[in-house]
Design a protein around this motif. Structure first.
Motif, mmCIF file in Angstrom:
data_model
loop_
_atom_site.group_PDB
_atom_site.id
_atom_site.type_symbol
_atom_site.label_atom_id
_atom_site.label_comp_id
_atom_site.label_asym_id
_atom_site.label_seq_id
_atom_site.Cartn_x
_atom_site.Cartn_y
_atom_site.Cartn_z
ATOM 1 N N LYS A 96 -4.943 16.091 12.239
ATOM 2 C CA LYS A 96 -4.487 17.088 11.277
ATOM 3 C C LYS A 96 -3.636 16.464 10.177
ATOM 4 N N GLU A 97 -2.779 15.508 10.544
ATOM 5 C CA GLU A 97 -1.952 14.841 9.538
ATOM 6 C C GLU A 97 -2.821 14.124 8.512
ATOM 7 N N ASP A 98 -3.873 13.481 8.998
ATOM 8 C CA ASP A 98 -4.779 12.753 8.110
ATOM 9 C C ASP A 98 -5.457 13.710 7.135
ATOM 10 N N LEU A 99 -5.837 14.867 7.612
ATOM 11 C CA LEU A 99 -6.432 15.881 6.737
ATOM 12 C C LEU A 99 -5.458 16.309 5.641
ATOM 13 N N LEU A 100 -4.234 16.647 6.036
ATOM 14 C CA LEU A 100 -3.255 17.112 5.063
ATOM 15 C C LEU A 100 -2.917 16.014 4.065
ATOM 16 N N ALA A 101 -2.730 14.794 4.547
ATOM 17 C CA ALA A 101 -2.391 13.698 3.641
ATOM 18 C C ALA A 101 -3.499 13.466 2.623
ATOM 19 N N TYR A 114 3.691 20.908 -0.393
ATOM 20 C CA TYR A 114 4.455 19.694 -0.683
ATOM 21 C C TYR A 114 5.758 19.626 0.106
ATOM 22 N N GLN A 115 6.376 20.776 0.345
ATOM 23 C CA GLN A 115 7.700 20.786 0.961
ATOM 24 C C GLN A 115 7.673 20.963 2.483
ATOM 25 N N LEU A 116 6.511 20.899 3.082
ATOM 26 C CA LEU A 116 6.447 20.983 4.539
ATOM 27 C C LEU A 116 7.278 19.862 5.165
ATOM 28 N N PRO A 117 8.028 20.145 6.215
ATOM 29 C CA PRO A 117 8.807 19.072 6.854
ATOM 30 C C PRO A 117 7.931 17.935 7.358
ATOM 31 N N GLU A 118 6.695 18.231 7.715
ATOM 32 C CA GLU A 118 5.792 17.186 8.197
ATOM 33 C C GLU A 118 5.508 16.129 7.133
ATOM 34 N N VAL A 119 5.622 16.513 5.869
ATOM 35 C CA VAL A 119 5.282 15.599 4.773
ATOM 36 C C VAL A 119 6.309 14.466 4.653
ATOM 37 N N GLY A 174 6.880 12.574 7.085
ATOM 38 C CA GLY A 174 6.432 11.594 8.073
ATOM 39 C C GLY A 174 5.785 10.367 7.455
ATOM 40 N N GLU A 175 5.577 9.353 8.295
ATOM 41 C CA GLU A 175 5.051 8.059 7.841
ATOM 42 C C GLU A 175 3.650 8.179 7.239
ATOM 43 N N ARG A 176 2.809 9.034 7.790
ATOM 44 C CA ARG A 176 1.433 9.145 7.299
ATOM 45 C C ARG A 176 1.391 9.617 5.856
ATOM 46 N N PHE A 177 2.450 10.238 5.385
ATOM 47 C CA PHE A 177 2.456 10.792 4.033
ATOM 48 C C PHE A 177 3.175 9.890 3.027
ATOM 49 N N GLU A 178 3.462 8.664 3.443
ATOM 50 C CA GLU A 178 4.153 7.742 2.544
ATOM 51 C C GLU A 178 3.348 7.492 1.271
ATOM 52 N N GLY A 179 2.029 7.368 1.405
ATOM 53 C CA GLY A 179 1.185 7.137 0.240
ATOM 54 C C GLY A 179 1.255 8.293 -0.743
ATOM 55 N N PHE A 180 1.222 9.499 -0.232
ATOM 56 C CA PHE A 180 1.340 10.676 -1.094
ATOM 57 C C PHE A 180 2.698 10.703 -1.786
ATOM 58 N N ARG A 181 3.768 10.483 -1.016
ATOM 59 C CA ARG A 181 5.109 10.524 -1.596
ATOM 60 C C ARG A 181 5.275 9.445 -2.663
#
Length: 233
Positions: free
Chosen positions: A72-77, A128-133, A135-142
């Motif tokens: 799921k994290e991969d999908l969101l990212a 964008y403001q989800l606490p999950e974002v 996380g490490e998997r979202f570093e590229g997005f951030r």
């Protein structure tokens, strides 16, 4: 182009057999998964959505989903990255055009960015403001989002070199673009080009472009965008 409003991009990668046939779909199986995830994440909430629900929405087995995405994290990212990476690439092109009026370049960037966000079928910016974002998997997005904001800041600095609080002003300008699109999406009758023009005009006003210079800058920005818009858009 945002992944949440994908076009057909060829045969795509062949996955495992589907749970059901979807002969009327113009999307590749991977794109169908992303479209399903975008709808469920924005409609039902990220926490409440399971990969099984995404797979069922896409018309395939849950195991098939894992052929393209780790979870799921991969999908969101992947979805979130699709909302910033095209604009970041275009921003790099605009920053390299040093001979071009920075006001025209700011108009073009804001218009392109706003149109990209508005054309998506779903309001992924709300995630964008989800606490999950955090996380490490979202570093590229951030990182991509921070680099895009910095590009706005570079253009703003060219227009207002003597102004203080440049970091704050950059944050506010970036928020104007993202927030303006979020507000505009509240009514379905507002098309992307109309929203893009309005957001870009507001960006020029925020950047302090005088009223008598704003209209020529907008015309130059529109011509620049028409001539340099990435082919994938």
């Amino acid at each position: 182009m945002p992944v949440d409003n994908p076009r057909r991009s060829g045969a795509g990668r062949v996955g495992r057999p589907r749970a059901q046939a979807r002969p009327d779909s113009e999307l590749t199986p991977r794109e169908e998964v992303l479209a399903a995830a975008a709808e469920l994440f924005t409609r039902d909430g990220y926490a409440a959505t399971t990969t099984r629900a995404v797979a069922e929405k896409a018309g395939m087995r849950q195991a098939s989903l894992y052929h393209w995405f780790a979870g799921k994290e991969d999908l969101l990212a992947t979805l979130l990255e699709s909302t910033v990476e095209p604009s970041l690439g275009y921003a790099a092109d605009l920053l390299a055009a040093v001979e071009t009026d920075p006001a025209a370049r700011l108009w073009a960037l804001a218009a392109y960015d706003a149109a990209l966000l508005h054309r998506g079928l779903y309001n992924l910016g709300a995630l964008y403001q989800l606490p999950e974002v955090r996380g490490e998997r979202f570093e590229g997005f951030r990182r991509a989002r921070a680099e895009l904001k910095a590009a706005y800041g570079e253009l703003l600095l060219l227009l207002t070199p003597g102004e203080g609080e440049q970091e704050l002003r950059t944050d506010l300008l970036f928020g104007l673009v993202e927030g303006g699109v979020a507000v505009a999406r509240e009514r379905a009758d507002r098309d992307a080009d109309r929203v893009a023009g309005a957001v870009a005009a507001a960006a020029l006003r925020f950047a302090g472009v005088p009223a008598d210079a704003a209209a020529p800058a907008a015309r130059a920005g529109a011509a620049l965008l028409a001539a340099t818009r990435p082919a994938a858009d």
